[in-house]
Design a protein around this motif. Sequence first.
Motif, PDB file in Angstrom:
ATOM      1  N   LEU A 169       0.815  -1.221   0.000  1.00  0.00           N
ATOM      2  CA  LEU A 169       0.000   0.000   0.000  1.00  0.00           C
ATOM      3  C   LEU A 169       0.849   1.271   0.000  1.00  0.00           C
ATOM      4  CD1 LEU A 169      -2.759   1.300   0.233  1.00  0.00           C
ATOM      5  CD2 LEU A 169      -2.738   0.885   2.661  1.00  0.00           C
ATOM      6  N   LEU A 170       1.890   1.300   0.824  1.00  0.00           N
ATOM      7  CA  LEU A 170       2.587   2.573   1.029  1.00  0.00           C
ATOM      8  C   LEU A 170       3.240   3.121  -0.241  1.00  0.00           C
ATOM      9  CD1 LEU A 170       3.930   2.274   4.647  1.00  0.00           C
ATOM     10  CD2 LEU A 170       1.902   3.396   3.800  1.00  0.00           C
ATOM     11  N   PRO A 171       4.005   2.306  -0.999  1.00  0.00           N
ATOM     12  CA  PRO A 171       4.553   2.905  -2.228  1.00  0.00           C
ATOM     13  C   PRO A 171       3.478   3.318  -3.227  1.00  0.00           C
ATOM     14  CG  PRO A 171       5.097   0.578  -2.108  1.00  0.00           C
ATOM     15  CD  PRO A 171       4.530   0.945  -0.791  1.00  0.00           C
ATOM     16  N   LEU A 172       2.372   2.569  -3.243  1.00  0.00           N
ATOM     17  CA  LEU A 172       1.321   2.892  -4.217  1.00  0.00           C
ATOM     18  C   LEU A 172       0.605   4.196  -3.903  1.00  0.00           C
ATOM     19  CD1 LEU A 172      -0.769  -0.163  -5.333  1.00  0.00           C
ATOM     20  CD2 LEU A 172       0.672   1.299  -6.662  1.00  0.00           C
ATOM     21  N   VAL A 173       0.403   4.488  -2.616  1.00  0.00           N
ATOM     22  CA  VAL A 173      -0.353   5.703  -2.299  1.00  0.00           C
ATOM     23  C   VAL A 173       0.539   6.930  -2.251  1.00  0.00           C
ATOM     24  CG1 VAL A 173      -2.247   4.579  -1.111  1.00  0.00           C
ATOM     25  CG2 VAL A 173      -0.266   5.304   0.182  1.00  0.00           C
ATOM     26  N   LEU A 174       1.820   6.756  -2.508  1.00  0.00           N
ATOM     27  CA  LEU A 174       2.709   7.913  -2.482  1.00  0.00           C
ATOM     28  C   LEU A 174       2.248   9.070  -3.370  1.00  0.00           C
ATOM     29  CD1 LEU A 174       5.424   7.333  -0.779  1.00  0.00           C
ATOM     30  CD2 LEU A 174       6.409   8.412  -2.760  1.00  0.00           C
ATOM     31  N   PRO A 175       1.739   8.799  -4.588  1.00  0.00           N
ATOM     32  CA  PRO A 175       1.235   9.903  -5.404  1.00  0.00           C
ATOM     33  C   PRO A 175       0.140  10.701  -4.719  1.00  0.00           C
ATOM     34  CG  PRO A 175       1.353   7.905  -6.699  1.00  0.00           C
ATOM     35  CD  PRO A 175       1.699   7.524  -5.310  1.00  0.00           C
ATOM     36  N   VAL A 176      -0.623  10.068  -3.829  1.00  0.00           N
ATOM     37  CA  VAL A 176      -1.637  10.805  -3.081  1.00  0.00           C
ATOM     38  C   VAL A 176      -1.000  11.495  -1.890  1.00  0.00           C
ATOM     39  CG1 VAL A 176      -3.737  10.563  -1.725  1.00  0.00           C
ATOM     40  CG2 VAL A 176      -3.479   9.274  -3.811  1.00  0.00           C
ATOM     41  N   LEU A 177      -0.066  10.790  -1.247  1.00  0.00           N
ATOM     42  CA  LEU A 177       0.481  11.314   0.008  1.00  0.00           C
ATOM     43  C   LEU A 177       1.333  12.558  -0.195  1.00  0.00           C
ATOM     44  CD1 LEU A 177       1.418   8.166   2.054  1.00  0.00           C
ATOM     45  CD2 LEU A 177      -0.471   9.728   2.338  1.00  0.00           C
ATOM     46  N   ILE A 178       2.131  12.576  -1.280  1.00  0.00           N
ATOM     47  CA  ILE A 178       3.013  13.741  -1.480  1.00  0.00           C
ATOM     48  C   ILE A 178       2.202  15.039  -1.556  1.00  0.00           C
ATOM     49  CG2 ILE A 178       4.678  14.818  -3.024  1.00  0.00           C
ATOM     50  CD1 ILE A 178       5.681  12.068  -3.759  1.00  0.00           C
TER      51      ILE A 178
END
Lengths: 224, 235
Positions: A169-178
Motif C-alpha cells: 500500500l505505502l509505495p502505491l499511495v505515495l502519489p496521493v500522500l506527497i
Amino acid sequence: MIRILDIAAKDLKEEFRTKQMLNSMVIFSLLVIVIFSISFGSILGSSENVAMVAPGVLWIAFIFAGSIGLSRSFVAELENGCLEGLKLCPVSRSVIYTGKAVANIVLMLIVELITIPLFVILFNYSIGGLLLLALVIALGTIGFVCVGTLLSALTVNTRTREILLPVLLLPLVLPVLIPAVMATGSALSGASFWDISQELRLLVVYDVVFFLVAQLVFEYVIQD
Amino acid sequence: MSDRSFTGKVLPLVAAATMLLAIGMIFFYLPEMKGESGEVLDSSFRIFYFHMPIAITSYLAFTAVFVSSILYLKSSEYKWDIVSRSAAEVGVIFAFLVLVTGSIWAKATWGWYWIWEPRLTTSLALFLVYVAYLLLRQAVDVQDKRARLASVFGILGFVSVPLSFLSIRLWRSAHPLMFGEASYGSGGGLEGTSLQLTLIVNIIAFILVFAAITSYKIGNEKLEEEANTLRSTLR
C-alpha cells in the motif's frame, strides 16, 4: 447508488456494534502522536518547529491507523463465508467495492476527527484554515482508502496478509500522500485555496484515477 | 526454431554491439562540455548518457508489465503472465540502476548522494512499487491466483510511472529537465547533433539490452513451466 450505501451501512453497523476496529484505530493514532511527542520532545518548544513536523505527524498517524483498519476490512468477510454471500447479492462487483470503500472512508474520517483535536492539545498548536484542512484531509483519505480497499481484498488471499498490505500500500499511495502532505502543511499555516490549487488538482486527479482503476479490476480480485 | 534463434543469438549480439558503440561514443565521440564562459566542464556529465536511457528503459519495462497484465486479465492466457513477470524483474533492476547512476551523478555535481525532492522520491517509489510487486508474487502459492492478483497490482502500480515521469514538470525540482516545458518555465535544452546522436544511440542500446535480457528471462520461465509440468506428470 442505494446498494452502495446498503453495503457501507452493513459494514458500519457491524463496526459500531463492537467498535473493535474503531477503538484500536483511535488508540493507535493517539499512540503514534504520543511517540512523536516523546521522540521530538526537545524541539517541540516553539510553534515554528511544530508547524514543520505537523503535516508529517498527522499523516503518519492517519496512515498507520488506516492501514490497520484496512487490513481487517476483508478478513471479517472471509470468516463464515460472508464474501460468498456478498458475491451472491444481485449487484455488480464494483458496487461491493464502492460500498466497502465508503465504509472505510467514514471510519477513517471519524479517527481523523478525534486525532486532530488531540494533536492540537498535545502539541499546543493552533490550526489556521480549518475548512481547507478538512478538504485536503478528505481528498487524501479518499485516495488512500480507494487503493487500500482494493489491496485489502487482494492481500486477504495471500499467506502473509497483515505484513503484505502496508508493504504494497505505502509505495502505491505515495502519489496521493506527497500532495496531501504538502497541501496539509500549507493549509495548517493558513494558505488560501488558490495557493494550494495545484496540489488539490493532483489529489483530485489521483483520487479519480485510483477509484476508476480499482472499480475496473476489483472483480478480478475477488473472483475464485 | 527461427524465432528462438533470433532472440537467443541475434538479439544479444546486436545489443552487445550497439552497447559497445554507445560506450565508445560517450568516451570518444562526445566533445568536451564547455561552460558559458568557455571553461571545460566536469566530465561527470557523461553519466547522463547512461542515466536517462536507463530511466526510459525502466519506464518501458513497467509499461510492458502494465500491458501484459491487462492482456492476462482479458485472456487468462498464461504466457502474458510470464511476460509481465519477466519484464517486472528486469525493470526492477533498471529502476535500481536509475537510482544508482543518479546518485553517482548527484554526488559529483550537487555534492551529496541523495536529497528528498519530488523526482528522486517518485523514482524511489517507482522502484519500491515493483519490488512490492515481486514480493506479492512470492506470497501467493496457487499459480493462476498469483497471476491474477499480480496482474491487478501491475495495473494499479503503473499509476506511479507517469507521476515519476511528470514530477519535474509538476513541481519545482533540483533535478534537471532536459526536454519539454515545465510548469515553472522551460528546461535546459540539450543542443548539438553529436550530443543528441550519442543520446539516441544510448537509448537504442539500452532498449536492446532490455529486450535481450527479457527474452532470455521469458525463455527461462517457459522452460521452468515445462519442467514443472513434466515433473507433475512423472509423479
